[in-house]
Scaffold this active site. Structure first.
Site, short mmCIF file in Angstrom:
data_model
loop_
_atom_site.label_atom_id
_atom_site.label_comp_id
_atom_site.label_asym_id
_atom_site.label_seq_id
_atom_site.Cartn_x
_atom_site.Cartn_y
_atom_site.Cartn_z
N ASN A 93 6.43 7.59 4.93
CA ASN A 93 5.95 8.98 4.89
C ASN A 93 5.46 9.42 6.26
O ASN A 93 4.53 10.22 6.37
CB ASN A 93 4.83 9.14 3.85
CG ASN A 93 3.62 8.26 4.13
OD1 ASN A 93 3.77 7.10 4.52
ND2 ASN A 93 2.42 8.79 3.91
N PHE A 139 4.68 3.60 2.29
CA PHE A 139 3.83 4.78 2.33
C PHE A 139 2.47 4.35 2.85
O PHE A 139 1.82 3.46 2.29
CB PHE A 139 3.65 5.37 0.93
CG PHE A 139 4.85 6.13 0.40
CD1 PHE A 139 6.09 6.04 1.00
CD2 PHE A 139 4.72 6.94 -0.72
CE1 PHE A 139 7.19 6.73 0.51
CE2 PHE A 139 5.81 7.64 -1.23
CZ PHE A 139 7.04 7.54 -0.61
N GLU A 140 2.01 5.00 3.92
CA GLU A 140 0.70 4.70 4.49
C GLU A 140 -0.17 5.95 4.47
O GLU A 140 0.33 7.07 4.35
CB GLU A 140 0.86 4.14 5.91
CG GLU A 140 1.74 2.88 5.90
CD GLU A 140 1.79 2.15 7.24
OE1 GLU A 140 0.78 2.21 7.98
OE2 GLU A 140 2.82 1.50 7.51
N ALA A 141 -1.49 5.74 4.56
CA ALA A 141 -2.46 6.84 4.48
C ALA A 141 -2.37 7.56 3.13
O ALA A 141 -2.58 8.76 3.03
CB ALA A 141 -2.25 7.83 5.62
#
Length: 344
Positions: A93, A139-141
């Protein structure tokens, strides 16, 4: 995963490809190498593939409608096919417009049913088009309030992929406990993600980074704490641990001058300074300090061949699937020999 932010590279999209050889069927540990779009990464792939049974280039992301954007470097795909290496596409992302991982973008594909279905369908289409073995979701954050929604997305996507005989891998931040107060790691429910995914790539690097105070990139006890928690919540044969091929150089007077440094950069810096690194028993990592031309004191933390071998050995100790390396492109043969030594 994806350290381009700290390297200063403005990659708009994030991608990784994971590959296996026939060693997987024989029960050998996975050794995964993430790559970037740099020419140096391709050179590492062609030069060090004999040390790997897994590799990975960086370019795929998605938009708010769930469309997949970006493409795999053709030379890497061609080389993988030539060597009969299976490939997995990694989707993140990362948002070019904000030059960061986008929690809002991740939330959109989780909560909008049309976007979610479109996202899953496009992953299937991509995997079939490029003959990928599977999809690695990174997906990070992710927002703390989206924890359950993220697990649900993984369940849904993994189900769609499985019906099409495509496997799922999920990358997650390292953690040793499920702490609601940790906004970075709380959104990732190890137990549920591990239930639905074929593999869970735990990012056991960035214990410390140039955004904060000096310290090891991946301390031994910190890795152990993460792996102990991971194998309690996820089947051990699904877990892959991370190994960094970089270190960090902190300018104690001017943080904006602190830099992530790659394996070969560190070697050159040590040679130039005639540095005398010290082994830190607590972290199992190396460190040294120096003053630059502006008389600023710097502190450097990194891994060398001995610490890389020792940390790679943890994969055997915890009986997990293997290790992943971030990233190919600026390392040496000695680095890969150290990983290989630890995995034996």
């Amino acid at each position: 995963m994806k350290k381009h932010l700290w390297l200063g590279a403005a990659l708009a999209m994030m991608l990784s490809v994971l590959t296996y050889t026939g060693a997987e069927a024989k029960g050998s540990k996975i050794v995964l190498g993430y790559t970037t779009g740099e020419t140096a990464s391709y050179r590492s792939l062609t030069g060090y593939h004999s040390y790997l049974n897994a590799i990975a280039p960086d370019t795929y992301a998605f938009d708010q409608k769930g469309n997949i954007i970006g493409e795999t470097p053709k030379n890497q795909l061609s080389y993988a096919k030539k060597k009969r290496i299976k490939t997995w596409a990694v989707i993140s992302n990362y948002n070019e417009s904000i030059q960061d991982f986008d929690g809002n973008l991740a939330s959109r594909v989780m909560t909008n049913k049309t976007a979610r279905k479109h996202f899953a369908d496009r992953l299937v289409k991509l995997a079939k088009k490029e003959s990928f073995t599977g999809i690695n979701i990174d997906f990070e954050a992710v927002k703390p309030g989206d924890r359950a929604k993220y697990s649900s997305l993984i369940q849904y996507v993994a189900g769609v992929l499985k019906k099409n005989k495509i496997k799922t891998m999920v990358s997650v931040p390292a953690k040793s406990a499920d702490n609601r107060n940790d906004d970075w790691s709380w959104p990732y429910d190890y137990a549920k993600i591990g239930k639905y995914a074929d593999y869970v790539q735990v990012m056991t690097y960035d214990e410390h980074g140039v955004w904060g105070s000096p310290g090891s990139v991946a301390g031994t006890n910190w890795i152990k704490g993460t792996l102990q928690y991971a194998v309690k919540t996820i089947k051990a044969n699904k877990v892959i641990m991370g190994i960094p091929s970089y270190g960090n150089d902190w300018d104690l007077k001017d943080q904006s001058n602190s830099k992530l440094k790659q394996w070969n950069e560190l070697a050159a810096l040590k040679k130039k300074l005639k540095a005398k690194p010290v082994y830190n028993k607590k972290s199992g990592s190396m460190t040294f300090s120096y003053k630059d031309a502006s008389k600023h004191k710097h502190v450097v933390w990194y891994e060398d061949e001995k610490t890389i071998a020792a940390k790679s050995r943890l994969a055997k100790q915890y009986k997990i699937a293997g290790v992943s390396v971030y990233s190919l492109g600026h390392e040496s043969a000695s680095f890969w020999k150290a990983v290989q030594k630890g995995m034996k």
